[in-house]
Design a protein around this motif. Structure first.
Motif, PDB file in Angstrom:
ATOM      1  N   ASP A  45       0.829  -1.203   0.000  1.00  0.00           N
ATOM      2  CA  ASP A  45       0.000   0.000   0.000  1.00  0.00           C
ATOM      3  C   ASP A  45       0.866   1.257   0.000  1.00  0.00           C
ATOM      4  O   ASP A  45       0.552   2.247  -0.682  1.00  0.00           O
ATOM      5  CB  ASP A  45      -0.923   0.012   1.218  1.00  0.00           C
ATOM      6  N   LEU A  46       1.946   1.225   0.763  1.00  0.00           N
ATOM      7  CA  LEU A  46       2.864   2.361   0.816  1.00  0.00           C
ATOM      8  C   LEU A  46       3.478   2.634  -0.549  1.00  0.00           C
ATOM      9  O   LEU A  46       3.518   3.786  -1.016  1.00  0.00           O
ATOM     10  CB  LEU A  46       3.969   2.079   1.840  1.00  0.00           C
ATOM     11  N   VAL A  47       3.943   1.586  -1.211  1.00  0.00           N
ATOM     12  CA  VAL A  47       4.556   1.742  -2.531  1.00  0.00           C
ATOM     13  C   VAL A  47       3.540   2.271  -3.533  1.00  0.00           C
ATOM     14  O   VAL A  47       3.849   3.145  -4.354  1.00  0.00           O
ATOM     15  CB  VAL A  47       5.153   0.401  -3.008  1.00  0.00           C
ATOM     16  N   ALA A  48       2.322   1.765  -3.469  1.00  0.00           N
ATOM     17  CA  ALA A  48       1.286   2.223  -4.396  1.00  0.00           C
ATOM     18  C   ALA A  48       1.014   3.708  -4.200  1.00  0.00           C
ATOM     19  O   ALA A  48       0.905   4.466  -5.177  1.00  0.00           O
ATOM     20  CB  ALA A  48       0.001   1.412  -4.195  1.00  0.00           C
ATOM     21  N   ARG A  49       0.915   4.130  -2.963  1.00  0.00           N
ATOM     22  CA  ARG A  49       0.639   5.543  -2.709  1.00  0.00           C
ATOM     23  C   ARG A  49       1.800   6.421  -3.155  1.00  0.00           C
ATOM     24  O   ARG A  49       1.593   7.464  -3.767  1.00  0.00           O
ATOM     25  CB  ARG A  49       0.348   5.761  -1.220  1.00  0.00           C
ATOM     26  N   CYS A  50       3.023   6.018  -2.837  1.00  0.00           N
ATOM     27  CA  CYS A  50       4.185   6.813  -3.231  1.00  0.00           C
ATOM     28  C   CYS A  50       4.319   6.877  -4.752  1.00  0.00           C
ATOM     29  O   CYS A  50       4.733   7.899  -5.304  1.00  0.00           O
ATOM     30  CB  CYS A  50       5.452   6.229  -2.616  1.00  0.00           C
ATOM     31  N   SER A  51       3.954   5.805  -5.432  1.00  0.00           N
ATOM     32  CA  SER A  51       4.020   5.781  -6.891  1.00  0.00           C
ATOM     33  C   SER A  51       3.036   6.766  -7.501  1.00  0.00           C
ATOM     34  O   SER A  51       3.345   7.439  -8.485  1.00  0.00           O
ATOM     35  CB  SER A  51       3.742   4.369  -7.412  1.00  0.00           C
ATOM     36  N   ARG A  52       1.841   6.855  -6.909  1.00  0.00           N
ATOM     37  CA  ARG A  52       0.830   7.773  -7.427  1.00  0.00           C
ATOM     38  C   ARG A  52       1.174   9.229  -7.137  1.00  0.00           C
ATOM     39  O   ARG A  52       0.979  10.105  -7.977  1.00  0.00           O
ATOM     40  CB  ARG A  52      -0.542   7.440  -6.816  1.00  0.00           C
ATOM     41  N   SER A  53       1.701   9.491  -5.949  1.00  0.00           N
ATOM     42  CA  SER A  53       1.890  10.871  -5.504  1.00  0.00           C
ATOM     43  C   SER A  53       3.281  11.423  -5.788  1.00  0.00           C
ATOM     44  O   SER A  53       3.476  12.636  -5.802  1.00  0.00           O
ATOM     45  CB  SER A  53       1.631  10.961  -3.996  1.00  0.00           C
ATOM     46  N   GLY A  54       4.252  10.520  -5.989  1.00  0.00           N
ATOM     47  CA  GLY A  54       5.634  10.970  -6.149  1.00  0.00           C
ATOM     48  C   GLY A  54       6.315  11.254  -4.823  1.00  0.00           C
ATOM     49  O   GLY A  54       7.466  11.698  -4.786  1.00  0.00           O
ATOM     50  N   GLU A  55       5.623  11.000  -3.710  1.00  0.00           N
ATOM     51  CA  GLU A  55       6.204  11.211  -2.396  1.00  0.00           C
ATOM     52  C   GLU A  55       7.224  10.123  -2.075  1.00  0.00           C
ATOM     53  O   GLU A  55       7.212   9.039  -2.663  1.00  0.00           O
ATOM     54  CB  GLU A  55       5.105  11.188  -1.322  1.00  0.00           C
ATOM     55  N   GLY A  56       8.088  10.418  -1.127  1.00  0.00           N
ATOM     56  CA  GLY A  56       9.032   9.420  -0.655  1.00  0.00           C
ATOM     57  C   GLY A  56       8.577   8.847   0.673  1.00  0.00           C
ATOM     58  O   GLY A  56       7.525   9.195   1.210  1.00  0.00           O
ATOM     59  N   ASP A  85      12.773   2.644  -9.530  1.00  0.00           N
ATOM     60  CA  ASP A  85      12.602   1.529 -10.473  1.00  0.00           C
ATOM     61  C   ASP A  85      11.718   0.458  -9.846  1.00  0.00           C
ATOM     62  O   ASP A  85      11.670   0.308  -8.620  1.00  0.00           O
ATOM     63  CB  ASP A  85      13.959   0.931 -10.850  1.00  0.00           C
ATOM     64  N   PHE A  86      11.003  -0.277 -10.708  1.00  0.00           N
ATOM     65  CA  PHE A  86      10.154  -1.395 -10.309  1.00  0.00           C
ATOM     66  C   PHE A  86      10.567  -2.635 -11.099  1.00  0.00           C
ATOM     67  O   PHE A  86      11.043  -2.538 -12.224  1.00  0.00           O
ATOM     68  CB  PHE A  86       8.681  -1.121 -10.624  1.00  0.00           C
ATOM     69  N   ALA A  87      10.344  -3.790 -10.501  1.00  0.00           N
ATOM     70  CA  ALA A  87      10.565  -5.055 -11.214  1.00  0.00           C
ATOM     71  C   ALA A  87       9.747  -6.127 -10.505  1.00  0.00           C
ATOM     72  O   ALA A  87       9.205  -5.900  -9.419  1.00  0.00           O
ATOM     73  CB  ALA A  87      12.044  -5.429 -11.242  1.00  0.00           C
ATOM     74  N   GLN A  88       9.650  -7.289 -11.147  1.00  0.00           N
ATOM     75  CA  GLN A  88       8.999  -8.435 -10.531  1.00  0.00           C
ATOM     76  C   GLN A  88      10.028  -9.540 -10.400  1.00  0.00           C
ATOM     77  O   GLN A  88      10.755  -9.858 -11.346  1.00  0.00           O
ATOM     78  CB  GLN A  88       7.811  -8.908 -11.365  1.00  0.00           C
ATOM     79  N   THR A  89      10.121 -10.127  -9.215  1.00  0.00           N
ATOM     80  CA  THR A  89      11.086 -11.193  -8.984  1.00  0.00           C
ATOM     81  C   THR A  89      10.595 -12.493  -9.607  1.00  0.00           C
ATOM     82  O   THR A  89       9.436 -12.616 -10.010  1.00  0.00           O
ATOM     83  CB  THR A  89      11.308 -11.395  -7.475  1.00  0.00           C
ATOM     84  N   ILE A  96      11.472  -3.203  -5.741  1.00  0.00           N
ATOM     85  CA  ILE A  96      11.664  -1.795  -6.071  1.00  0.00           C
ATOM     86  C   ILE A  96      13.099  -1.395  -5.770  1.00  0.00           C
ATOM     87  O   ILE A  96      13.767  -2.008  -4.934  1.00  0.00           O
ATOM     88  CB  ILE A  96      10.695  -0.880  -5.290  1.00  0.00           C
ATOM     89  N   THR A  97      13.573  -0.400  -6.487  1.00  0.00           N
ATOM     90  CA  THR A  97      14.859   0.222  -6.192  1.00  0.00           C
ATOM     91  C   THR A  97      14.581   1.638  -5.727  1.00  0.00           C
ATOM     92  O   THR A  97      13.816   2.372  -6.362  1.00  0.00           O
ATOM     93  CB  THR A  97      15.772   0.256  -7.429  1.00  0.00           C
ATOM     94  N   VAL A  98      15.171   2.008  -4.599  1.00  0.00           N
ATOM     95  CA  VAL A  98      14.976   3.355  -4.070  1.00  0.00           C
ATOM     96  C   VAL A  98      16.313   4.064  -3.994  1.00  0.00           C
ATOM     97  O   VAL A  98      17.372   3.434  -3.886  1.00  0.00           O
ATOM     98  CB  VAL A  98      14.306   3.333  -2.682  1.00  0.00           C
TER      99      VAL A  98
END
Length: 209
Positions: A45-56, A85-89, A96-98
């Motif tokens: 959920d955190l990643v989804a929100r940060c992806s939408r908003s651009g927040e860290g 960056d995003f990827a699927q294992t 994700i890469t941060v």
């Protein structure tokens, strides 16, 4: 931050801001990158929100607890992380890469009902680029050699980065074989020259006998 509190968007002129945390068994430095495997719902959920908003979000070394399960207690100083960056294992998990940005100090923290740790943080001062002192010049040479051996990924590093005391210190703190508590202590130092001095004093311990 009380249990069950929401993650508000804080005004930029406030002394503290609310920042969701991702406690880790590792230290992220400004300008550094780390890869994370994400599978717990609170972090998805955190990643989804940060992806939408651009927040860290914040990454802190775990002071007590574990990465998985009950909310861990974070160290008092951490680094803002931005997803680059995003990827699927191979096993279908999100990876994700941060990249590390600003440092912060945790003023208070607590867990939401979903287990996500949210902290009230104060941004720490950023040091303008400045050259290392003469007694630390060897560290720039050492870092250049380390990055050269690291391969093509680090071939873009130029003279400007290798002339910045803060950048040299952050990168050596990543690459030298330090314990996490040592890395955390280096992260907490505000003075880049003090950080380089601490690294200089550790160099003899890394020399082959």
């Amino acid at each position: 931050m009380r249990r069950g509190a929401s993650w508000p968007r804080c005004a930029t002129d406030m002394a503290t801001v609310a920042l969701p945390l991702f406690p880790l068994g590792a230290v992220l430095f400004p300008g550094g990158r780390v890869s994370l495997r994400v599978f717990e719902q609170r972090y998805l959920d955190l990643v989804a929100r940060c992806s939408r908003s651009g927040e860290g979000f914040g990454i802190c070394l775990i002071a007590a607890g574990e990465e998985v399960g009950e909310p861990a207690v974070p160290a008092g100083v951490g680094t803002e992380a931005v997803i680059v960056d995003f990827a699927q294992t191979d096993d279908g998990l999100l990876a994700i890469t941060v990249e590390g940005r600003r440092r912060f100090r945790v003023a208070a923290c607590g867990a939401q009902d979903d287990g996500l740790v949210v902290a009230d943080v104060e941004w720490l001062p950023e040091t303008p680029p400045q050259p290392p002192h003469a007694e630390h010049a060897l560290l720039a040479v050492l870092l250049a050699r380390i990055l050269d051996k690291a391969g093509e990924e680090h071939s873009g590093v130029g003279k400007r980065e290798l002339a910045d005391a803060a950048w040299i210190g952050w990168r050596l703190a990543e690459w030298l074989p330090l314990e996490n508590d040592e890395r955390q202590a280096l992260l907490e130092l505000d003075d880049p020259h003090a950080r380089l001095q601490a690294l200089v004093e550790r160099l003899p311990d890394f020399q082959a006998e």
